[in-house]
Motif scaffolding. Structure first.
Motif, PDB file in Angstrom:
ATOM      1  N   LEU A  32       0.813  -1.067   0.034  1.00 53.84           N
ATOM      2  CA  LEU A  32      -0.013  -0.049   0.054  1.00 53.84           C
ATOM      3  C   LEU A  32       0.835   1.177  -0.158  1.00 53.84           C
ATOM      4  CD1 LEU A  32      -2.910   0.965   0.099  1.00 53.84           C
ATOM      5  CD2 LEU A  32      -2.805   0.930   2.525  1.00 53.84           C
ATOM      6  N   PRO A  33       1.184   1.718  -1.104  1.00 58.62           N
ATOM      7  CA  PRO A  33       2.326   3.051  -1.294  1.00 58.62           C
ATOM      8  C   PRO A  33       1.388   4.149  -0.706  1.00 58.62           C
ATOM      9  CG  PRO A  33       1.370   2.352  -3.338  1.00 58.62           C
ATOM     10  CD  PRO A  33       0.811   0.976  -2.428  1.00 58.62           C
ATOM     11  N   ALA A  34       2.288   5.115  -0.356  1.00 58.93           N
ATOM     12  CA  ALA A  34       1.627   6.352  -0.048  1.00 58.93           C
ATOM     13  C   ALA A  34       1.299   7.036  -1.432  1.00 58.93           C
ATOM     14  CB  ALA A  34       2.864   7.306   0.589  1.00 58.93           C
ATOM     15  N   PRO A  35       0.309   8.017  -0.972  1.00 57.74           N
ATOM     16  CA  PRO A  35      -0.380   8.727  -2.330  1.00 57.74           C
ATOM     17  C   PRO A  35       0.725   9.502  -3.016  1.00 57.74           C
ATOM     18  CG  PRO A  35      -1.860   8.683  -0.370  1.00 57.74           C
ATOM     19  CD  PRO A  35      -0.534   8.182   0.039  1.00 57.74           C
ATOM     20  N   LEU A  36       1.571  10.105  -2.257  1.00 58.44           N
ATOM     21  CA  LEU A  36       2.707  10.929  -2.767  1.00 58.44           C
ATOM     22  C   LEU A  36       3.877  10.138  -3.629  1.00 58.44           C
ATOM     23  CD1 LEU A  36       3.544  13.265  -0.004  1.00 58.44           C
ATOM     24  CD2 LEU A  36       2.288  13.868  -2.109  1.00 58.44           C
ATOM     25  N   GLY A  37       3.831   8.803  -3.259  1.00 61.96           N
ATOM     26  CA  GLY A  37       4.602   7.900  -4.133  1.00 61.96           C
ATOM     27  C   GLY A  37       3.855   7.346  -5.207  1.00 61.96           C
ATOM     28  N   VAL A  38       2.547   7.133  -5.339  1.00 58.89           N
ATOM     29  CA  VAL A  38       1.849   6.858  -6.650  1.00 58.89           C
ATOM     30  C   VAL A  38       1.878   8.174  -7.631  1.00 58.89           C
ATOM     31  CG1 VAL A  38      -0.429   6.447  -7.516  1.00 58.89           C
ATOM     32  CG2 VAL A  38       0.213   5.413  -5.424  1.00 58.89           C
TER      33      VAL A  38
ATOM     34  N   VAL B  60       4.043  11.140 -12.394  1.00 60.29           N
ATOM     35  CA  VAL B  60       4.805  12.455 -12.911  1.00 60.29           C
ATOM     36  C   VAL B  60       6.204  11.869 -13.768  1.00 60.29           C
ATOM     37  CG1 VAL B  60       5.868  14.418 -12.181  1.00 60.29           C
ATOM     38  CG2 VAL B  60       4.039  13.871 -11.242  1.00 60.29           C
ATOM     39  N   ASP B  61       6.962  10.934 -12.762  1.00 58.57           N
ATOM     40  CA  ASP B  61       8.160  10.400 -13.565  1.00 58.57           C
ATOM     41  C   ASP B  61       7.874   9.764 -14.853  1.00 58.57           C
ATOM     42  OD1 ASP B  61       9.236  11.734 -11.318  1.00 58.57           O
ATOM     43  OD2 ASP B  61       9.359   9.749 -10.241  1.00 58.57           O
ATOM     44  N   THR B  62       6.723   9.139 -15.037  1.00 59.46           N
ATOM     45  CA  THR B  62       6.681   8.241 -16.089  1.00 59.46           C
ATOM     46  C   THR B  62       5.284   8.579 -16.907  1.00 59.46           C
ATOM     47  OG1 THR B  62       5.228   6.519 -14.989  1.00 59.46           O
ATOM     48  CG2 THR B  62       7.833   6.202 -14.986  1.00 59.46           C
ATOM     49  N   ALA B  63       5.216  10.125 -17.005  1.00 59.06           N
ATOM     50  CA  ALA B  63       3.936  10.559 -17.517  1.00 59.06           C
ATOM     51  C   ALA B  63       3.894  10.289 -19.126  1.00 59.06           C
ATOM     52  CB  ALA B  63       4.003  12.213 -17.654  1.00 59.06           C
TER      53      ALA B  63
END
Length: 222
Positions: free
Chosen positions: A13-19, A24-27
């Motif tokens: 369960l990753p943090a929302p900021l991680g998602v 953003v990084d793979t837009a």
């Protein structure tokens, strides 16, 4: 229990900021996959909706056919989309056109049922008035469309949901590109950030498509 459920829940369960960071990084990756998914959906849903509208209208305008085929539409839709995939793998080649065909099958039935129900909604009193004044065929068609729109749009909204779900299923089994593939890749590689990012984009696109049909309904219903 600790061996089954790790202390670090971010593994699953990753943090929302991680998602958000993954998005953003793979837009570019998500934009390309999203375009592919929308293209498959548009091609399949458009074809299925057109055929469903035409056949449903014919069934709705002919009472005898309505009694014979109306129930068949509902019965045929009870077959899950996943159950059709093996048949498509045998009958057709794996590829975007086969994926679009699966979407068309999923989109066809709700529109057909809505069109069949809507086409028979013209009240007898209105029908008699139109006949008595000798209304031209296009005027009769416009009046019929007015009474058919609520049922037709109900079928279209259900069709959008069914078609978009079928798009993801089709990408899992019948193509090698799209948001469905990214979602499956994230689950297979135990990459929760990719999984949740793909799921988030799919949810946004699905709600946007449904909202577009609902907005069109509000604009055309009078």
């Amino acid at each position: 229990m600790s061996a089954v459920f790790p202390r670090d829940l971010s593994v699953f369960l990753p943090a929302p900021l991680g998602v958000l960071g993954t998005l953003v990084d793979t837009a570019g990756l998500f934009v390309g996959a999203g375009a592919t998914t929308l293209g498959t959906f548009a091609l399949g849903w458009g074809g299925g909706a057109i055929v469903g509208l035409a056949l449903g209208a014919v069934v709705g305008l002919l009472p005898r056919l309505r009694g014979v085929l109306g129930g068949q539409f509902v019965a045929a839709r009870s077959v899950p989309d996943v159950a059709i995939v093996p048949l498509f793998l045998v009958w057709f080649r794996v590829g975007p056109s086969t994926a679009a065909l699966l979407v068309a099958v999923a989109a066809f039935f709700p529109v057909a049922v809505g069109a069949a129900d809507g086409a028979g909604r013209l009240p007898a009193r209105q029908r008699d008035v139109l006949r008595s004044v000798g209304a031209p065929w296009h005027r009769v068609l416009a009046v019929r469309a007015r009474y058919a729109l609520p049922q037709l749009f109900a079928g279209c909204k259900l069709s959008v949901v069914a078609g978009f779900t079928a798009t993801v299923i089709a990408e899992w089994f019948l193509t090698s590109d799209g948001l469905g593939v990214l979602l499956l890749q994230g689950m297979t590689d135990t990459n929760p950030r990719l999984t949740y990012a793909a799921a988030f984009v799919l949810a946004v696109l699905g709600m946007a498509l449904y909202g577009a049909v609902a907005a069109l309904q509000r604009r055309l219903t009078w």
